[in-house]
Design a protein around this motif. Structure first.
Motif, PDB file in Angstrom:
ATOM      1  N   SER A  76       0.627  -1.296  -0.203  1.00 51.53           N
ATOM      2  CA  SER A  76       0.098  -0.048   0.031  1.00 51.53           C
ATOM      3  C   SER A  76       0.934   1.309  -0.034  1.00 51.53           C
ATOM      4  CB  SER A  76      -0.894   0.011   1.252  1.00 51.53           C
ATOM      5  OG  SER A  76      -0.335   0.107   2.354  1.00 51.53           O
ATOM      6  N   GLY A  77       2.003   1.263   0.788  1.00 56.03           N
ATOM      7  CA  GLY A  77       2.899   2.517   0.758  1.00 56.03           C
ATOM      8  C   GLY A  77       3.381   2.690  -0.374  1.00 56.03           C
ATOM      9  N   LEU A  78       3.925   1.744  -1.188  1.00 56.50           N
ATOM     10  CA  LEU A  78       4.554   1.510  -2.464  1.00 56.50           C
ATOM     11  C   LEU A  78       3.503   2.225  -3.460  1.00 56.50           C
ATOM     12  CD1 LEU A  78       6.480  -1.865  -2.470  1.00 56.50           C
ATOM     13  CD2 LEU A  78       7.539   0.363  -2.536  1.00 56.50           C
ATOM     14  N   LEU A  79       2.480   1.754  -3.722  1.00 58.03           N
ATOM     15  CA  LEU A  79       1.498   2.077  -4.648  1.00 58.03           C
ATOM     16  C   LEU A  79       0.938   3.574  -4.568  1.00 58.03           C
ATOM     17  CD1 LEU A  79       0.155   0.555  -6.896  1.00 58.03           C
ATOM     18  CD2 LEU A  79      -1.784   0.106  -5.503  1.00 58.03           C
ATOM     19  N   THR A  80       0.812   4.130  -3.299  1.00 58.89           N
ATOM     20  CA  THR A  80       0.422   5.364  -3.314  1.00 58.89           C
ATOM     21  C   THR A  80       1.594   6.312  -3.359  1.00 58.89           C
ATOM     22  OG1 THR A  80       0.505   5.143  -0.631  1.00 58.89           O
ATOM     23  CG2 THR A  80      -1.580   4.931  -1.966  1.00 58.89           C
ATOM     24  N   GLY A  81       2.575   5.846  -2.911  1.00 62.48           N
ATOM     25  CA  GLY A  81       4.108   6.550  -3.052  1.00 62.48           C
ATOM     26  C   GLY A  81       4.602   6.777  -4.275  1.00 62.48           C
ATOM     27  N   ILE A  82       4.614   5.725  -4.708  1.00 63.60           N
ATOM     28  CA  ILE A  82       4.953   5.942  -6.449  1.00 63.60           C
ATOM     29  C   ILE A  82       3.838   6.428  -7.236  1.00 63.60           C
ATOM     30  CG2 ILE A  82       5.527   4.425  -8.237  1.00 63.60           C
ATOM     31  CD1 ILE A  82       6.742   2.231  -6.719  1.00 63.60           C
ATOM     32  N   GLY A  83       2.693   6.408  -6.922  1.00 59.21           N
ATOM     33  CA  GLY A  83       1.557   7.267  -7.668  1.00 59.21           C
ATOM     34  C   GLY A  83       1.983   8.678  -7.429  1.00 59.21           C
ATOM     35  N   SER A  84       2.182   8.963  -6.348  1.00 59.54           N
ATOM     36  CA  SER A  84       2.509  10.430  -6.205  1.00 59.54           C
ATOM     37  C   SER A  84       3.724  10.921  -6.938  1.00 59.54           C
ATOM     38  CB  SER A  84       2.836  10.910  -4.677  1.00 59.54           C
ATOM     39  OG  SER A  84       1.702  10.649  -3.910  1.00 59.54           O
ATOM     40  N   VAL A  85       4.711  10.120  -7.073  1.00 60.77           N
ATOM     41  CA  VAL A  85       5.754  10.545  -7.905  1.00 60.77           C
ATOM     42  C   VAL A  85       5.337  10.562  -9.461  1.00 60.77           C
ATOM     43  CG1 VAL A  85       8.133   9.732  -8.590  1.00 60.77           C
ATOM     44  CG2 VAL A  85       7.791   9.835  -6.258  1.00 60.77           C
ATOM     45  N   LEU A  86       4.725   9.735 -10.011  1.00 63.84           N
ATOM     46  CA  LEU A  86       4.279   9.677 -11.128  1.00 63.84           C
ATOM     47  C   LEU A  86       3.379  10.882 -11.663  1.00 63.84           C
ATOM     48  CD1 LEU A  86       3.346   5.939 -11.876  1.00 63.84           C
ATOM     49  CD2 LEU A  86       5.461   6.940 -12.417  1.00 63.84           C
ATOM     50  N   ASP A  87       2.693  11.403 -10.601  1.00 60.21           N
ATOM     51  CA  ASP A  87       1.708  12.348 -10.777  1.00 60.21           C
ATOM     52  C   ASP A  87       2.559  13.786 -10.996  1.00 60.21           C
ATOM     53  OD1 ASP A  87      -0.608  10.889 -10.902  1.00 60.21           O
ATOM     54  OD2 ASP A  87      -1.033  11.337  -8.553  1.00 60.21           O
ATOM     55  N   ALA A  88       3.546  13.658 -10.271  1.00 60.09           N
ATOM     56  CA  ALA A  88       4.370  14.751 -10.366  1.00 60.09           C
ATOM     57  C   ALA A  88       5.258  14.977 -11.475  1.00 60.09           C
ATOM     58  CB  ALA A  88       5.559  15.021  -8.782  1.00 60.09           C
ATOM     59  N   GLU A  89       6.125  13.923 -11.900  1.00 60.39           N
ATOM     60  CA  GLU A  89       6.900  13.622 -12.966  1.00 60.39           C
ATOM     61  C   GLU A  89       6.416  13.565 -14.324  1.00 60.39           C
ATOM     62  OE1 GLU A  89      10.002  14.107 -13.029  1.00 60.39           O
ATOM     63  OE2 GLU A  89      10.926  13.640 -11.226  1.00 60.39           O
ATOM     64  N   LYS A  90       5.234  12.845 -14.579  1.00 57.85           N
ATOM     65  CA  LYS A  90       4.533  12.869 -15.735  1.00 57.85           C
ATOM     66  C   LYS A  90       5.424  12.041 -17.044  1.00 57.85           C
ATOM     67  CE  LYS A  90       0.672  16.019 -15.137  1.00 57.85           C
ATOM     68  NZ  LYS A  90       0.747  16.069 -13.566  1.00 57.85           N
ATOM     69  N   PRO A  91       5.938  10.786 -16.567  1.00 60.25           N
ATOM     70  CA  PRO A  91       7.083  10.054 -17.400  1.00 60.25           C
ATOM     71  C   PRO A  91       6.233   9.801 -18.673  1.00 60.25           C
ATOM     72  CG  PRO A  91       6.574   8.828 -15.755  1.00 60.25           C
ATOM     73  CD  PRO A  91       5.677  10.280 -15.240  1.00 60.25           C
ATOM     74  N   ASP A  92       7.154   9.776 -19.687  1.00 57.02           N
ATOM     75  CA  ASP A  92       6.563   9.034 -20.915  1.00 57.02           C
ATOM     76  C   ASP A  92       6.481   7.379 -20.890  1.00 57.02           C
ATOM     77  OD1 ASP A  92       5.926  11.256 -22.480  1.00 57.02           O
ATOM     78  OD2 ASP A  92       8.226  11.674 -22.306  1.00 57.02           O
ATOM     79  N   ILE A  93       7.858   6.930 -19.984  1.00 57.81           N
ATOM     80  CA  ILE A  93       7.767   5.420 -19.916  1.00 57.81           C
ATOM     81  C   ILE A  93       8.297   5.230 -18.501  1.00 57.81           C
ATOM     82  CG2 ILE A  93       9.362   3.561 -20.648  1.00 57.81           C
ATOM     83  CD1 ILE A  93       9.744   5.074 -23.366  1.00 57.81           C
ATOM     84  N   VAL A  94       7.852   4.095 -17.823  1.00 52.98           N
ATOM     85  CA  VAL A  94       8.451   3.797 -16.764  1.00 52.98           C
ATOM     86  C   VAL A  94       9.089   2.280 -16.758  1.00 52.98           C
ATOM     87  CG1 VAL A  94       7.479   2.598 -14.459  1.00 52.98           C
ATOM     88  CG2 VAL A  94       6.548   4.886 -15.009  1.00 52.98           C
ATOM     89  N   VAL A  95      10.244   2.111 -16.228  1.00 57.94           N
ATOM     90  CA  VAL A  95      11.047   1.109 -16.330  1.00 57.94           C
ATOM     91  C   VAL A  95      11.001   0.528 -15.072  1.00 57.94           C
ATOM     92  CG1 VAL A  95      13.386   0.178 -16.817  1.00 57.94           C
ATOM     93  CG2 VAL A  95      12.476   2.159 -18.030  1.00 57.94           C
ATOM     94  N   VAL A  96      10.732  -0.801 -14.879  1.00 55.26           N
ATOM     95  CA  VAL A  96      10.797  -1.493 -13.525  1.00 55.26           C
ATOM     96  C   VAL A  96      11.790  -2.808 -13.833  1.00 55.26           C
ATOM     97  CG1 VAL A  96       8.622  -0.646 -12.732  1.00 55.26           C
ATOM     98  CG2 VAL A  96       8.856  -2.826 -13.933  1.00 55.26           C
ATOM     99  N   GLN A  97      12.167  -3.269 -12.791  1.00 54.55           N
ATOM    100  CA  GLN A  97      13.055  -4.564 -13.044  1.00 54.55           C
ATOM    101  C   GLN A  97      12.543  -5.528 -12.009  1.00 54.55           C
ATOM    102  OE1 GLN A  97      15.509  -6.354 -10.931  1.00 54.55           O
ATOM    103  NE2 GLN A  97      16.123  -7.561 -12.772  1.00 54.55           N
ATOM    104  N   GLY A  98      12.387  -6.955 -12.551  1.00 50.96           N
ATOM    105  CA  GLY A  98      12.550  -8.103 -12.103  1.00 50.96           C
ATOM    106  C   GLY A  98      10.969  -8.472 -11.435  1.00 50.96           C
ATOM    107  N   ASP A  99      11.123  -8.714 -10.072  1.00 50.71           N
ATOM    108  CA  ASP A  99       9.947  -9.142  -9.346  1.00 50.71           C
ATOM    109  C   ASP A  99       9.582  -8.673  -8.233  1.00 50.71           C
ATOM    110  OD1 ASP A  99      11.821 -10.615  -7.852  1.00 50.71           O
ATOM    111  OD2 ASP A  99      11.990 -12.351  -9.148  1.00 50.71           O
ATOM    112  N   THR A 100      10.200  -7.597  -7.636  1.00 48.11           N
ATOM    113  CA  THR A 100       9.926  -7.251  -6.261  1.00 48.11           C
ATOM    114  C   THR A 100       8.725  -6.429  -6.085  1.00 48.11           C
ATOM    115  OG1 THR A 100      11.025  -5.032  -6.524  1.00 48.11           O
ATOM    116  CG2 THR A 100      12.407  -7.057  -6.140  1.00 48.11           C
ATOM    117  N   ALA A 101       8.397  -6.092  -4.919  1.00 47.92           N
ATOM    118  CA  ALA A 101       6.964  -5.505  -4.546  1.00 47.92           C
ATOM    119  C   ALA A 101       7.058  -4.078  -5.242  1.00 47.92           C
ATOM    120  CB  ALA A 101       6.850  -5.489  -3.131  1.00 47.92           C
ATOM    121  N   THR A 102       8.343  -3.579  -5.198  1.00 49.63           N
ATOM    122  CA  THR A 102       8.523  -2.451  -5.657  1.00 49.63           C
ATOM    123  C   THR A 102       8.359  -2.144  -7.374  1.00 49.63           C
ATOM    124  OG1 THR A 102      10.030  -1.635  -4.197  1.00 49.63           O
ATOM    125  CG2 THR A 102      10.310  -0.504  -6.235  1.00 49.63           C
ATOM    126  N   ALA A 103       8.864  -3.302  -8.019  1.00 47.34           N
ATOM    127  CA  ALA A 103       8.451  -3.395  -9.317  1.00 47.34           C
ATOM    128  C   ALA A 103       6.974  -3.457  -9.522  1.00 47.34           C
ATOM    129  CB  ALA A 103       9.380  -4.711 -10.076  1.00 47.34           C
TER     130      ALA A 103
END
Length: 373
Positions: A76-103
Protein backbone atom coordinates in the motif's frame (compact mmCIF):
# COMPACT_ATOMS: atom_id res chain seq x y z
CA UNK A 1 14.03 18.68 -33.52
CA UNK A 2 14.52 15.63 -31.29
CA UNK A 3 11.77 15.08 -28.76
CA UNK A 4 13.11 13.88 -25.42
CA UNK A 5 11.38 10.93 -23.83
CA UNK A 6 11.11 11.25 -20.07
CA UNK A 7 11.96 7.86 -18.56
CA UNK A 8 11.42 7.13 -14.88
CA UNK A 9 13.34 4.11 -13.56
CA UNK A 10 11.87 2.68 -10.35
CA UNK A 11 13.63 0.26 -8.01
CA UNK A 12 14.11 -0.30 -4.30
CA UNK A 13 16.18 -3.35 -3.44
CA UNK A 14 19.85 -4.18 -3.78
CA UNK A 15 19.36 -6.75 -6.59
CA UNK A 16 17.24 -4.29 -8.55
CA UNK A 17 19.81 -1.55 -8.10
CA UNK A 18 22.61 -3.80 -9.31
CA UNK A 19 20.69 -4.75 -12.43
CA UNK A 20 19.40 -1.24 -13.08
CA UNK A 21 22.43 0.99 -12.53
CA UNK A 22 24.08 0.26 -15.90
CA UNK A 23 20.79 1.10 -17.62
CA UNK A 24 20.34 4.25 -15.56
CA UNK A 25 23.85 5.36 -16.55
CA UNK A 26 23.13 4.69 -20.23
CA UNK A 27 19.80 6.52 -20.24
CA UNK A 28 21.31 9.53 -18.45
CA UNK A 29 24.13 9.69 -21.00
CA UNK A 30 21.80 9.45 -24.02
CA UNK A 31 20.61 12.78 -25.40
CA UNK A 32 17.35 11.19 -26.55
CA UNK A 33 16.13 10.73 -22.97
CA UNK A 34 15.30 12.81 -19.93
CA UNK A 35 16.18 10.17 -17.35
CA UNK A 36 14.87 10.23 -13.76
CA UNK A 37 15.19 7.76 -10.89
CA UNK A 38 12.79 6.88 -8.08
CA UNK A 39 13.88 4.52 -5.29
CA UNK A 40 11.47 3.05 -2.79
CA UNK A 41 13.98 2.16 -0.10
CA UNK A 42 12.47 -1.33 0.17
CA UNK A 43 15.99 -2.45 1.19
CA UNK A 44 17.54 0.60 2.81
CA UNK A 45 21.13 -0.08 3.75
CA UNK A 46 21.83 -2.59 1.00
CA UNK A 47 20.26 -0.31 -1.61
CA UNK A 48 22.34 2.66 -0.48
CA UNK A 49 25.55 0.65 -0.85
CA UNK A 50 24.85 0.09 -4.54
CA UNK A 51 23.77 3.68 -5.13
CA UNK A 52 27.06 4.91 -3.70
CA UNK A 53 29.24 2.48 -5.64
CA UNK A 54 27.36 3.12 -8.88
CA UNK A 55 27.36 6.89 -8.28
CA UNK A 56 23.59 7.19 -8.72
CA UNK A 57 21.61 10.04 -7.18
CA UNK A 58 17.86 9.33 -7.11
CA UNK A 59 15.48 12.15 -7.92
CA UNK A 60 12.92 10.66 -5.53
CA UNK A 61 13.45 8.50 -2.43
CA UNK A 62 10.34 7.13 -0.73
CA UNK A 63 12.33 5.56 2.16
CA UNK A 64 9.61 2.99 2.88
CA UNK A 65 11.61 0.33 4.75
CA UNK A 66 10.29 -0.43 8.25
CA UNK A 67 11.16 -3.29 10.63
CA UNK A 68 8.92 -6.37 10.36
CA UNK A 69 6.74 -4.68 7.75
CA UNK A 70 3.95 -6.84 6.34
CA UNK A 71 3.70 -7.31 2.60
CA UNK A 72 0.30 -5.64 2.42
CA UNK A 73 1.53 -2.61 4.37
CA UNK A 74 4.58 -2.36 2.12
CA UNK A 75 2.42 -2.75 -0.99
CA UNK A 76 0.00 0.00 0.00
CA UNK A 77 2.84 2.39 0.79
CA UNK A 78 4.57 1.61 -2.51
CA UNK A 79 1.45 2.03 -4.61
CA UNK A 80 0.49 5.40 -3.18
CA UNK A 81 4.05 6.69 -2.85
CA UNK A 82 5.04 5.81 -6.40
CA UNK A 83 1.70 7.13 -7.63
CA UNK A 84 2.50 10.55 -6.18
CA UNK A 85 5.88 10.55 -7.94
CA UNK A 86 4.25 9.64 -11.25
CA UNK A 87 1.73 12.44 -10.87
CA UNK A 88 4.56 14.90 -10.28
CA UNK A 89 6.93 13.67 -13.00
CA UNK A 90 4.44 12.59 -15.69
CA UNK A 91 6.96 10.31 -17.44
CA UNK A 92 6.51 8.93 -20.94
CA UNK A 93 7.93 5.54 -19.92
CA UNK A 94 8.30 3.74 -16.59
CA UNK A 95 11.04 1.13 -16.26
CA UNK A 96 10.90 -1.57 -13.59
CA UNK A 97 13.12 -4.58 -13.03
CA UNK A 98 12.44 -8.13 -11.96
CA UNK A 99 9.94 -9.32 -9.43
CA UNK A 100 9.96 -7.28 -6.22
CA UNK A 101 7.05 -5.53 -4.57
CA UNK A 102 8.58 -2.27 -5.79
CA UNK A 103 8.60 -3.51 -9.40
CA UNK A 104 5.02 -4.77 -9.21
CA UNK A 105 3.67 -1.61 -7.55
CA UNK A 106 5.68 0.69 -9.80
CA UNK A 107 4.28 -1.01 -12.86
CA UNK A 108 0.74 -1.09 -11.48
CA UNK A 109 0.80 2.59 -10.55
CA UNK A 110 1.97 3.38 -14.09
CA UNK A 111 -0.76 1.19 -15.57
CA UNK A 112 -3.39 3.07 -13.54
CA UNK A 113 -2.16 6.25 -15.27
CA UNK A 114 -1.87 4.63 -18.73
CA UNK A 115 1.90 5.13 -18.76
CA UNK A 116 3.66 2.41 -20.78
CA UNK A 117 5.88 0.08 -18.77
CA UNK A 118 9.22 -1.42 -19.73
CA UNK A 119 9.98 -4.62 -17.80
CA UNK A 120 13.66 -5.48 -17.47
CA UNK A 121 14.31 -9.20 -16.82
CA UNK A 122 10.87 -10.20 -18.04
CA UNK A 123 9.55 -13.71 -18.51
CA UNK A 124 11.17 -15.55 -15.62
CA UNK A 125 8.83 -18.30 -14.46
CA UNK A 126 9.15 -21.16 -11.98
CA UNK A 127 5.61 -22.41 -12.64
CA UNK A 128 4.79 -22.39 -8.93
CA UNK A 129 3.13 -19.31 -7.41
CA UNK A 130 4.55 -20.19 -3.98
CA UNK A 131 8.18 -20.70 -5.07
CA UNK A 132 9.63 -18.09 -5.14
CA UNK A 133 7.03 -16.34 -3.04
CA UNK A 134 5.71 -13.70 -3.62
CA UNK A 135 8.02 -12.95 -6.55
CA UNK A 136 6.42 -15.39 -8.99
CA UNK A 137 3.08 -13.58 -8.82
CA UNK A 138 4.74 -10.14 -8.83
CA UNK A 139 6.43 -10.80 -12.16
CA UNK A 140 3.32 -12.36 -13.67
CA UNK A 141 1.34 -9.23 -12.78
CA UNK A 142 3.88 -6.97 -14.50
CA UNK A 143 4.03 -9.31 -17.47
CA UNK A 144 0.28 -9.08 -17.99
CA UNK A 145 0.36 -5.46 -19.16
CA UNK A 146 3.96 -4.29 -19.79
CA UNK A 147 4.53 -2.60 -23.16
CA UNK A 148 8.13 -3.77 -23.56
CA UNK A 149 9.29 -7.14 -22.21
CA UNK A 150 13.10 -7.33 -22.03
CA UNK A 151 13.67 -11.05 -21.66
CA UNK A 152 17.15 -12.14 -20.57
CA UNK A 153 17.01 -15.42 -22.48
CA UNK A 154 15.06 -17.21 -25.18
CA UNK A 155 13.58 -19.46 -22.46
CA UNK A 156 12.10 -16.39 -20.77
CA UNK A 157 10.81 -15.12 -24.10
CA UNK A 158 9.14 -18.46 -24.77
CA UNK A 159 7.42 -18.30 -21.37
CA UNK A 160 5.97 -14.91 -22.31
CA UNK A 161 4.74 -16.19 -25.67
CA UNK A 162 2.98 -19.06 -23.88
CA UNK A 163 1.13 -16.41 -21.89
CA UNK A 164 0.00 -14.79 -25.16
CA UNK A 165 2.24 -11.75 -24.90
CA UNK A 166 2.47 -10.07 -28.30
CA UNK A 167 5.70 -11.39 -29.89
CA UNK A 168 6.64 -7.93 -31.17
CA UNK A 169 6.72 -6.65 -27.57
CA UNK A 170 9.29 -9.26 -26.50
CA UNK A 171 13.00 -8.48 -26.89
CA UNK A 172 15.73 -10.97 -25.92
CA UNK A 173 18.55 -8.81 -24.56
CA UNK A 174 20.60 -10.89 -22.12
CA UNK A 175 20.59 -10.00 -18.44
CA UNK A 176 21.78 -6.59 -17.28
CA UNK A 177 23.44 -8.24 -14.25
CA UNK A 178 26.24 -9.36 -16.57
CA UNK A 179 26.69 -5.75 -17.73
CA UNK A 180 26.88 -4.74 -14.06
CA UNK A 181 29.38 -7.47 -13.19
CA UNK A 182 31.64 -6.48 -16.08
CA UNK A 183 31.49 -2.84 -14.93
CA UNK A 184 32.29 -3.66 -11.32
CA UNK A 185 35.04 -6.16 -12.22
CA UNK A 186 36.70 -3.53 -14.36
CA UNK A 187 36.63 -1.07 -11.47
CA UNK A 188 38.18 -3.60 -9.08
CA UNK A 189 40.87 -4.47 -11.63
CA UNK A 190 41.77 -0.79 -11.97
CA UNK A 191 41.62 -0.16 -8.23
CA UNK A 192 42.01 -3.34 -6.11
CA UNK A 193 41.75 -1.38 -2.88
CA UNK A 194 38.02 -0.94 -3.55
CA UNK A 195 37.44 -4.57 -2.53
CA UNK A 196 40.19 -4.81 0.10
CA UNK A 197 37.68 -5.26 2.90
CA UNK A 198 37.77 -9.04 2.46
CA UNK A 199 41.57 -9.19 2.82
CA UNK A 200 41.53 -10.17 6.53
CA UNK A 201 39.22 -13.13 5.99
CA UNK A 202 41.13 -14.12 2.84
CA UNK A 203 44.32 -14.22 4.92
CA UNK A 204 42.54 -16.14 7.68
CA UNK A 205 41.43 -18.81 5.21
CA UNK A 206 44.61 -18.92 3.13
CA UNK A 207 45.18 -22.43 1.72
CA UNK A 208 41.53 -23.45 2.10
CA UNK A 209 38.90 -23.77 -0.60
CA UNK A 210 36.32 -21.07 0.00
CA UNK A 211 32.61 -21.75 -0.36
CA UNK A 212 30.45 -18.64 -0.65
CA UNK A 213 26.94 -18.83 0.82
CA UNK A 214 23.87 -16.62 0.58
CA UNK A 215 20.40 -17.45 1.88
CA UNK A 216 17.35 -15.28 2.41
CA UNK A 217 14.30 -16.66 0.58
CA UNK A 218 11.02 -16.28 2.42
CA UNK A 219 9.84 -19.74 1.41
CA UNK A 220 12.86 -21.22 3.22
CA UNK A 221 12.12 -19.54 6.55
CA UNK A 222 11.64 -22.05 9.36
CA UNK A 223 12.48 -25.68 8.64
CA UNK A 224 14.17 -24.95 5.34
CA UNK A 225 16.53 -22.39 6.88
CA UNK A 226 17.30 -24.73 9.78
CA UNK A 227 18.16 -27.51 7.32
CA UNK A 228 20.42 -25.18 5.34
CA UNK A 229 22.21 -24.15 8.53
CA UNK A 230 22.74 -27.78 9.51
CA UNK A 231 24.11 -28.59 6.07
CA UNK A 232 26.59 -25.72 6.22
CA UNK A 233 27.69 -26.88 9.66
CA UNK A 234 28.35 -30.35 8.21
CA UNK A 235 30.27 -28.90 5.26
CA UNK A 236 32.39 -26.87 7.65
CA UNK A 237 33.74 -30.14 9.06
CA UNK A 238 35.35 -31.02 5.73
CA UNK A 239 39.11 -30.74 5.52
CA UNK A 240 40.64 -27.67 3.81
CA UNK A 241 37.25 -25.94 3.42
CA UNK A 242 36.23 -22.49 4.64
CA UNK A 243 32.87 -20.75 4.35
CA UNK A 244 32.14 -17.06 3.87
CA UNK A 245 28.50 -16.25 4.56
CA UNK A 246 27.25 -12.63 4.30
CA UNK A 247 24.11 -12.70 6.42
CA UNK A 248 20.93 -11.10 5.19
CA UNK A 249 19.48 -8.49 7.53
CA UNK A 250 16.23 -10.43 8.02
CA UNK A 251 16.07 -11.80 11.60
CA UNK A 252 14.55 -15.04 10.27
CA UNK A 253 17.93 -15.71 8.68
CA UNK A 254 20.24 -14.24 11.29
CA UNK A 255 18.82 -15.97 14.33
CA UNK A 256 19.23 -19.52 13.02
CA UNK A 257 22.59 -18.93 11.34
CA UNK A 258 24.12 -17.23 14.36
CA UNK A 259 22.88 -20.07 16.55
CA UNK A 260 24.13 -22.91 14.34
CA UNK A 261 27.29 -21.44 12.82
CA UNK A 262 28.53 -18.77 15.19
CA UNK A 263 31.93 -19.57 16.69
CA UNK A 264 33.06 -22.11 14.06
CA UNK A 265 36.70 -21.43 13.20
CA UNK A 266 36.33 -21.88 9.46
CA UNK A 267 32.99 -20.10 9.02
CA UNK A 268 32.98 -16.32 8.59
CA UNK A 269 29.52 -14.87 9.23
CA UNK A 270 29.62 -11.33 7.87
CA UNK A 271 27.45 -8.30 7.48
CA UNK A 272 25.93 -7.92 3.99
CA UNK A 273 28.63 -7.12 1.46
CA UNK A 274 28.46 -4.17 -0.87
CA UNK A 275 28.53 -5.07 -4.54
CA UNK A 276 32.26 -4.52 -4.91
CA UNK A 277 33.03 -6.98 -2.14
CA UNK A 278 30.37 -9.43 -3.27
CA UNK A 279 32.01 -9.51 -6.70
CA UNK A 280 35.28 -10.23 -4.91
CA UNK A 281 33.63 -13.07 -2.97
CA UNK A 282 32.45 -14.62 -6.23
CA UNK A 283 35.97 -14.33 -7.59
CA UNK A 284 37.71 -16.06 -4.65
CA UNK A 285 35.09 -18.78 -4.08
CA UNK A 286 35.43 -22.30 -5.38
CA UNK A 287 31.64 -22.63 -5.60
CA UNK A 288 28.50 -20.90 -4.38
CA UNK A 289 25.64 -22.21 -2.26
CA UNK A 290 22.63 -19.94 -2.60
CA UNK A 291 18.87 -19.57 -2.69
CA UNK A 292 19.26 -16.23 -4.49
CA UNK A 293 18.20 -15.68 -8.07
CA UNK A 294 20.92 -13.22 -9.05
CA UNK A 295 23.80 -15.43 -7.93
CA UNK A 296 22.62 -18.09 -10.38
CA UNK A 297 23.39 -15.58 -13.14
CA UNK A 298 26.48 -13.89 -11.74
CA UNK A 299 28.60 -16.80 -10.54
CA UNK A 300 28.68 -18.62 -13.92
CA UNK A 301 30.01 -15.45 -15.53
CA UNK A 302 33.13 -16.03 -13.41
CA UNK A 303 33.19 -19.80 -13.92
CA UNK A 304 31.85 -20.70 -10.47
CA UNK A 305 29.41 -23.64 -10.05
CA UNK A 306 26.18 -22.84 -8.22
CA UNK A 307 24.20 -25.17 -5.97
CA UNK A 308 20.70 -23.71 -5.66
CA UNK A 309 19.08 -24.37 -2.28
CA UNK A 310 15.53 -24.22 -3.58
CA UNK A 311 13.00 -26.71 -4.90
CA UNK A 312 12.34 -24.74 -8.09
CA UNK A 313 14.00 -21.95 -10.01
CA UNK A 314 12.68 -19.31 -12.35
CA UNK A 315 16.09 -19.46 -14.05
CA UNK A 316 16.03 -22.98 -15.53
CA UNK A 317 18.53 -21.94 -18.21
CA UNK A 318 21.38 -22.32 -15.72
CA UNK A 319 20.30 -25.81 -14.77
CA UNK A 320 19.87 -26.78 -18.42
CA UNK A 321 23.27 -25.33 -19.34
CA UNK A 322 24.94 -27.09 -16.43
CA UNK A 323 26.13 -23.98 -14.57
CA UNK A 324 23.68 -24.56 -11.70
CA UNK A 325 22.13 -27.53 -9.93
CA UNK A 326 18.96 -27.59 -7.84
CA UNK A 327 19.60 -29.23 -4.47
CA UNK A 328 16.59 -28.07 -2.43
CA UNK A 329 16.90 -27.57 1.32
CA UNK A 330 17.52 -31.18 2.29
CA UNK A 331 20.54 -31.23 4.59
CA UNK A 332 22.02 -34.45 3.28
CA UNK A 333 21.61 -33.57 -0.38
CA UNK A 334 23.25 -30.16 0.05
CA UNK A 335 26.23 -31.82 1.74
CA UNK A 336 26.45 -34.64 -0.83
CA UNK A 337 26.35 -32.31 -3.83
CA UNK A 338 28.92 -30.00 -2.27
CA UNK A 339 31.26 -32.91 -1.57
CA UNK A 340 30.82 -34.17 -5.12
CA UNK A 341 32.06 -30.87 -6.55
CA UNK A 342 34.92 -30.66 -4.07
CA UNK A 343 36.08 -34.24 -4.61
CA UNK A 344 35.33 -34.94 -8.29
CA UNK A 345 37.39 -32.62 -10.47
CA UNK A 346 35.59 -33.76 -13.62
CA UNK A 347 32.17 -32.92 -12.14
CA UNK A 348 33.52 -29.54 -11.04
CA UNK A 349 35.05 -28.77 -14.42
CA UNK A 350 31.81 -29.66 -16.23
CA UNK A 351 29.94 -26.95 -14.28
CA UNK A 352 32.73 -24.38 -14.17
CA UNK A 353 33.29 -24.49 -17.93
CA UNK A 354 29.66 -24.63 -18.99
CA UNK A 355 28.44 -21.75 -21.15
CA UNK A 356 26.72 -19.00 -19.18
CA UNK A 357 23.27 -18.64 -20.78
CA UNK A 358 22.50 -15.27 -19.20
CA UNK A 359 24.21 -12.95 -21.61
CA UNK A 360 27.29 -11.27 -23.03
CA UNK A 361 27.30 -8.00 -21.11
CA UNK A 362 25.55 -6.01 -23.85
CA UNK A 363 21.97 -6.10 -22.59
CA UNK A 364 21.87 -2.39 -21.74
CA UNK A 365 22.60 -1.01 -25.23
CA UNK A 366 20.00 -3.39 -26.66
CA UNK A 367 17.37 -2.07 -24.21
CA UNK A 368 18.25 1.55 -24.87
CA UNK A 369 18.01 0.98 -28.61
CA UNK A 370 14.50 -0.44 -28.30
CA UNK A 371 13.30 2.38 -26.03
CA UNK A 372 14.75 4.98 -28.40
CA UNK A 373 12.90 3.47 -31.33
Amino acid sequence: MTVLRKVLSIFGTRPEAIKMFPLCHALAADARFDARICVSGQHRGMLDQVLEIAELRPDHDLDLMKPNQSLDALTSGLLTGIGSVLDAEKPDIVVVQGDTATAMCGALAAYYRKIPVAHVEAGLRSGNIHHPWPEEVNRKIVGSFARWHFAPTETAAAALRRENVEPGAIHVTGNTVIDALHWISSRIADQPSLAAGLAPVEQRFEGRRIIGVTSHRRENFGEGMASIAAAIRDIAQLEDVAIIFPLHLNPNVRKIMDSELGGLDNVALMEPLDYLHFARLLDISTLMLTDSGGVQEEAPALGKPVLVMRETTERPEGVEAGTARLVGTDRHRIVAETRRLLEDRHAYAAMARAHNPFGDGKAVPRIVDVLAR
